[in-house]
Design an enzyme around this catalytic site. Sequence first.
Site, PDB file in Angstrom:
ATOM      1  N   GLY A 105      43.823  16.403  54.077  1.00 20.99           N
ATOM      2  CA  GLY A 105      43.284  17.579  54.739  1.00 20.99           C
ATOM      3  C   GLY A 105      42.277  17.242  55.815  1.00 20.99           C
ATOM      4  O   GLY A 105      42.190  17.945  56.837  1.00 20.99           O
ATOM      5  N   THR A 106      41.502  16.181  55.624  1.00 21.76           N
ATOM      6  CA  THR A 106      40.528  15.786  56.635  1.00 21.76           C
ATOM      7  C   THR A 106      41.245  15.331  57.902  1.00 21.76           C
ATOM      8  O   THR A 106      40.828  15.671  59.028  1.00 21.76           O
ATOM      9  CB  THR A 106      39.622  14.664  56.111  1.00 21.76           C
ATOM     10  N   TYR A 150       3.385  19.005  44.350  1.00 22.88           N
ATOM     11  CA  TYR A 150       2.916  18.174  43.238  1.00 22.88           C
ATOM     12  C   TYR A 150       3.509  18.708  41.945  1.00 22.88           C
ATOM     13  O   TYR A 150       4.197  19.727  41.935  1.00 22.88           O
ATOM     14  CB  TYR A 150       1.380  18.129  43.166  1.00 22.88           C
ATOM     15  N   LYS A 183       1.890  33.153  30.059  1.00 23.42           N
ATOM     16  CA  LYS A 183       0.828  32.350  30.670  1.00 23.42           C
ATOM     17  C   LYS A 183       0.867  30.968  30.034  1.00 23.42           C
ATOM     18  O   LYS A 183       0.819  30.843  28.803  1.00 23.42           O
ATOM     19  CB  LYS A 183      -0.526  33.015  30.429  1.00 23.42           C
ATOM     20  N   HIS A 184       0.990  29.936  30.844  1.00 17.77           N
ATOM     21  CA  HIS A 184       1.057  28.562  30.349  1.00 17.77           C
ATOM     22  C   HIS A 184       2.154  28.397  29.299  1.00 17.77           C
ATOM     23  O   HIS A 184       1.951  27.802  28.234  1.00 17.77           O
ATOM     24  CB  HIS A 184      -0.287  28.108  29.808  1.00 17.77           C
ATOM     25  N   ASN A 194       1.794  25.697  16.199  1.00 17.12           N
ATOM     26  CA  ASN A 194       2.060  26.703  15.174  1.00 17.12           C
ATOM     27  C   ASN A 194       1.933  28.097  15.771  1.00 17.12           C
ATOM     28  O   ASN A 194       0.971  28.376  16.477  1.00 17.12           O
ATOM     29  CB  ASN A 194       1.075  26.559  14.025  1.00 17.12           C
ATOM     30  N   ASP A 211      -3.527  30.490   2.295  1.00 13.31           N
ATOM     31  CA  ASP A 211      -4.654  30.804   3.189  1.00 13.31           C
ATOM     32  C   ASP A 211      -4.207  31.442   4.503  1.00 13.31           C
ATOM     33  O   ASP A 211      -4.857  32.353   5.017  1.00 13.31           O
ATOM     34  CB  ASP A 211      -5.514  29.566   3.449  1.00 13.31           C
ATOM     35  N   ARG A 219      13.815  28.310  10.694  1.00 17.36           N
ATOM     36  CA  ARG A 219      12.548  28.169  11.397  1.00 17.36           C
ATOM     37  C   ARG A 219      12.802  28.035  12.897  1.00 17.36           C
ATOM     38  O   ARG A 219      13.913  27.741  13.335  1.00 17.36           O
ATOM     39  CB  ARG A 219      11.767  26.973  10.883  1.00 17.36           C
ATOM     40  N   HIS A 223       7.839  22.877  20.475  1.00 19.28           N
ATOM     41  CA  HIS A 223       6.769  21.943  20.839  1.00 19.28           C
ATOM     42  C   HIS A 223       6.783  21.606  22.332  1.00 19.28           C
ATOM     43  O   HIS A 223       7.722  21.939  23.007  1.00 19.28           O
ATOM     44  CB  HIS A 223       6.902  20.652  20.016  1.00 19.28           C
TER      45      HIS A 223
END
Length: 538
Positions: free
Chosen positions: A48-49, A228, A289-290, A432, A492, A534, A538
């Site tokens: 084709g080219t 940056y 945010k963050h 967490n 707790d 769960r 992280h």
Amino acid sequence: MAVVSKMIPAPDKVKIRTALLSVSDKTGVVQLAQALSSHGVRLLSTGGTFKTLAAAGLDVTDVSDVTGFPEIMDGRVKTLHPGVHGGLLAIRDDADHVKAMNDHQIGAIDIAVINLYPFEEVRAAGGDYPTTVENIDIGGPAMIRAAAKNHAYVTVVVDPQDYPQLIQALATEEGQTAYAFRQKMAAKAYARTAAYDTMISNWFAEALDIEMPRYRTLGGVLSQEMRYGENPHQSAGFYLTGDKRPGVATASLIQGKQLSYNNINDTDAAYELVAEFPSENGPACAIIKHANPCGVAIGSSLMEAYKRALACDSTSAFGGIIALNQTLDAATAEEIVKLFTEVIIAPDVTDEAKAIIARKPNLRLLAAGGLPDPRSRGLTAKTVSGGLLVQTRDNGMVEDLDLRVVTERAPTEQELIDMKFAFKVGKHVKSNAVVYAKNGQTAGIGAGQMSRVDSARIAGLKAEEAAKAMGWAEPMTRGSAVASEAFLPFADGLLSMIAAGATAVIQPGGSMRDEEVIAAANEHGVAMVFTGMRHFRH
């Protein structure tokens, strides 16, 4: 055994006498061929080219005339021949190579302009298996690698974006190319074939359902070189993998300057979260945010969803990212521009909303064209020293789970709805994670603490601050449902949640002290549900 170099030094300048052009993407190839021809360069071409160049009136020779062999097998075999590869690989200053060229009538090829069959485009368009296989280029990568290896003498160009640079180099150097230029083009050529082969290998793994192949590569095309990275002393670039999953990589920038590294990271997090709430189920908004949500809500309108999400933590929302699951309308846009915001991303934007956002020219506005499917698999990757951590995307959906009531009191219908909402949000909060929710709105979010107790306390504190800011009589955590993205290892954490006012808890379960936690819930009349899944993040 390694091949030993003859240590023949590379020449600085190489005169271009013969060029081979074989491209799938014809963009700019005629102009390049005309420039080459103006320097007296002989043009060789294929398929084709060849037709494209001949139709433009250029004097071009078909590669078949060089090899003495026609294209066969539907074009699968046309350049895999010593007449081509000898011309690309011959070391011009090696007497043995020159003798071989003379003995076998092989002419030197000084420049190879090649781009590849559109495998990526065919794959992205959902081509069937045979069609996708047929678009795996063989001759193109072979020629590119040959020319790049012999960059001491051969210039290889694989990207139409480099044609102007090549034309300028030829003009400046009077039809020659410099060694430094050839080196740079060779480096790019190998990166191109590596990315191409990456796409193919990953497609095969996907098509054959091989989740973790023996060899794994990742590849992409530079979309943006950034000022940056995460911090000013870090360099960064944004690479596109070709994955058509709607999001920040596929979105069109309607207004505002280019996104930064942090913008892209946070916008991706925001859009993946809001996609948990399908647009057909009603409006939803997530504010990030963050990379952590500071407010998520559903509403009867997009504006209401935004205002409810903002109410969770309006302080943290300042300078954040707003993700919407429906087309941004004028009413919602009017509310959003009242607060300083870095980025808005939505599936689409009305013209009226565009005009309103335009009043804030620095506010980046993205239209993603759709929502990503939270159930799709896909891959995520993270670098570590000396390796890559690759996993399938967390596509677990609380709607698909067999929820198990483990307490004496079962949750009410509204508590169950709020539990599911909180657990969806918790999936997108850094571990967490503790998320309180009430009536389709986050009440408090605790993210990324080393202790789950601290996450629960922080979320409760945020809820108290929000209540003061909004003039509410009490924090929304009173009578809320709360989600923990991983099991509660001790009672707790639960007691902190109860202290904040939660009356229902959803968590994966599976701790050695589950019975202790369940007993504490029963003692306080709190309903608890185990998901069995769960969502560490992280």
